[in-house]
Design a protein around this motif. Structure first.
Motif, PDB file in Angstrom:
ATOM      1  N   GLN A  17       0.787  -1.232   0.164  1.00 54.70           N
ATOM      2  CA  GLN A  17       0.110   0.058   0.140  1.00 54.70           C
ATOM      3  C   GLN A  17       0.830   1.143   0.108  1.00 54.70           C
ATOM      4  O   GLN A  17       0.738   2.324  -0.411  1.00 54.70           O
ATOM      5  CB  GLN A  17      -0.925   0.105   1.157  1.00 54.70           C
ATOM      6  CG  GLN A  17      -2.105  -1.201   1.256  1.00 54.70           C
ATOM      7  CD  GLN A  17      -2.729  -1.340   2.371  1.00 54.70           C
ATOM      8  OE1 GLN A  17      -2.394  -0.933   3.499  1.00 54.70           O
ATOM      9  NE2 GLN A  17      -3.884  -1.573   2.189  1.00 54.70           N
ATOM     10  N   GLY A  21       2.214   5.278  -6.126  1.00 55.03           N
ATOM     11  CA  GLY A  21       0.927   4.892  -7.383  1.00 55.03           C
ATOM     12  C   GLY A  21      -0.098   4.015  -6.697  1.00 55.03           C
ATOM     13  O   GLY A  21      -1.196   3.925  -7.533  1.00 55.03           O
ATOM     14  N   HIS A  23      -2.384   3.921  -4.568  1.00 53.52           N
ATOM     15  CA  HIS A  23      -3.457   4.786  -4.208  1.00 53.52           C
ATOM     16  C   HIS A  23      -4.106   5.356  -5.198  1.00 53.52           C
ATOM     17  O   HIS A  23      -5.215   5.808  -5.217  1.00 53.52           O
ATOM     18  CB  HIS A  23      -3.527   5.558  -2.833  1.00 53.52           C
ATOM     19  CG  HIS A  23      -3.056   4.852  -1.607  1.00 53.52           C
ATOM     20  ND1 HIS A  23      -4.068   4.149  -0.985  1.00 53.52           N
ATOM     21  CD2 HIS A  23      -2.015   4.718  -1.097  1.00 53.52           C
ATOM     22  CE1 HIS A  23      -3.556   3.440   0.098  1.00 53.52           C
ATOM     23  NE2 HIS A  23      -2.284   3.878   0.237  1.00 53.52           N
ATOM     24  N   GLN A  24      -3.665   5.457  -6.314  1.00 58.17           N
ATOM     25  CA  GLN A  24      -4.177   6.220  -7.590  1.00 58.17           C
ATOM     26  C   GLN A  24      -4.726   4.733  -8.281  1.00 58.17           C
ATOM     27  O   GLN A  24      -5.440   5.477  -9.356  1.00 58.17           O
ATOM     28  CB  GLN A  24      -2.990   6.724  -8.592  1.00 58.17           C
ATOM     29  CG  GLN A  24      -2.832   7.937  -7.980  1.00 58.17           C
ATOM     30  CD  GLN A  24      -1.774   8.050  -6.818  1.00 58.17           C
ATOM     31  OE1 GLN A  24      -0.847   7.299  -6.636  1.00 58.17           O
ATOM     32  NE2 GLN A  24      -1.961   9.039  -5.763  1.00 58.17           N
ATOM     33  N   LEU A  25      -4.474   3.758  -7.752  1.00 54.26           N
ATOM     34  CA  LEU A  25      -5.033   2.561  -8.635  1.00 54.26           C
ATOM     35  C   LEU A  25      -6.795   2.613  -8.403  1.00 54.26           C
ATOM     36  O   LEU A  25      -7.153   2.974  -7.243  1.00 54.26           O
ATOM     37  CB  LEU A  25      -4.536   1.180  -8.480  1.00 54.26           C
ATOM     38  CG  LEU A  25      -3.126   1.001  -8.888  1.00 54.26           C
ATOM     39  CD1 LEU A  25      -2.585  -0.225  -8.192  1.00 54.26           C
ATOM     40  CD2 LEU A  25      -3.104   0.975 -10.494  1.00 54.26           C
ATOM     41  N   GLN A  30      -6.693  -2.391  -6.553  1.00 57.86           N
ATOM     42  CA  GLN A  30      -5.873  -2.331  -5.134  1.00 57.86           C
ATOM     43  C   GLN A  30      -6.332  -3.448  -4.321  1.00 57.86           C
ATOM     44  O   GLN A  30      -5.442  -4.283  -3.838  1.00 57.86           O
ATOM     45  CB  GLN A  30      -6.143  -1.002  -4.036  1.00 57.86           C
ATOM     46  CG  GLN A  30      -5.709   0.144  -4.713  1.00 57.86           C
ATOM     47  CD  GLN A  30      -6.443   1.467  -3.968  1.00 57.86           C
ATOM     48  OE1 GLN A  30      -6.373   1.236  -2.735  1.00 57.86           O
ATOM     49  NE2 GLN A  30      -6.376   2.580  -4.514  1.00 57.86           N
TER      50      GLN A  30
END
Length: 147
Positions: A17, A21, A23-25, A30
């Motif tokens: 986590q 990048g 958290h942009q998924l 995720q």
């Protein structure tokens, strides 16, 4: 996903986590990655190694090459189990041959009698992406190929 394999699963998930990048998924991506990490942790070491090697190989392919591999594997997976096994065995045998010999065998009357047009098409697609696929040991061989 292999870098933190010696940590407990919760710490591995936290490390994943924290990757740039992540958290942009999309949330479903995720979650799929976190689930895949948990699945990897439950695998025997040899199976985990093979999966990670396959993932590494796929990362080095172009987007069209990755799609070609996925399509070929999906075609094989769509065959009935007995035909899939026969196709997989033929694929293993054919991939060990030089390309001209492969073509000669695939065009032979015997091969045409053994495999339908669709199955030959699927085998042809698999052989087209063959350099991108990992070599799996034959079921009767030890995992190290007897070496």
């Amino acid at each position: 996903m292999d870098r933190h394999r010696n940590l407990p699963l919760a710490q591995q998930q936290q490390a994943l986590q924290n990757e740039p990048g992540f958290h942009q998924l999309p949330p479903q991506t995720q979650q799929r990655m976190l689930d895949r990490l948990a699945q990897l942790n439950s695998m025997p070491d040899e199976q985990r190694r093979r999966v990670l090697e396959h993932n590494e190989m796929m990362e080095h392919l172009t987007v069209p090459q990755r799609q070609q591999v996925r399509d070929a594997m999906q075609q094989l997976g769509g065959l009935p189990v007995d035909r899939r096994r026969l196709g997989a065995r033929a694929f293993r045998d054919l991939r060990e041959m030089p390309v001209p010999q492969r073509q000669a065998i695939m065009n032979s009357e015997r091969f045409r009698g053994q495999f339908s047009d669709q199955e030959r098409y699927t085998l042809g697609n698999l052989l087209a992406v063959e350099p991108f696929l990992p070599v799996e040991p034959r079921p009767s061989e030890p995992a190290n190929g007897g070496r």
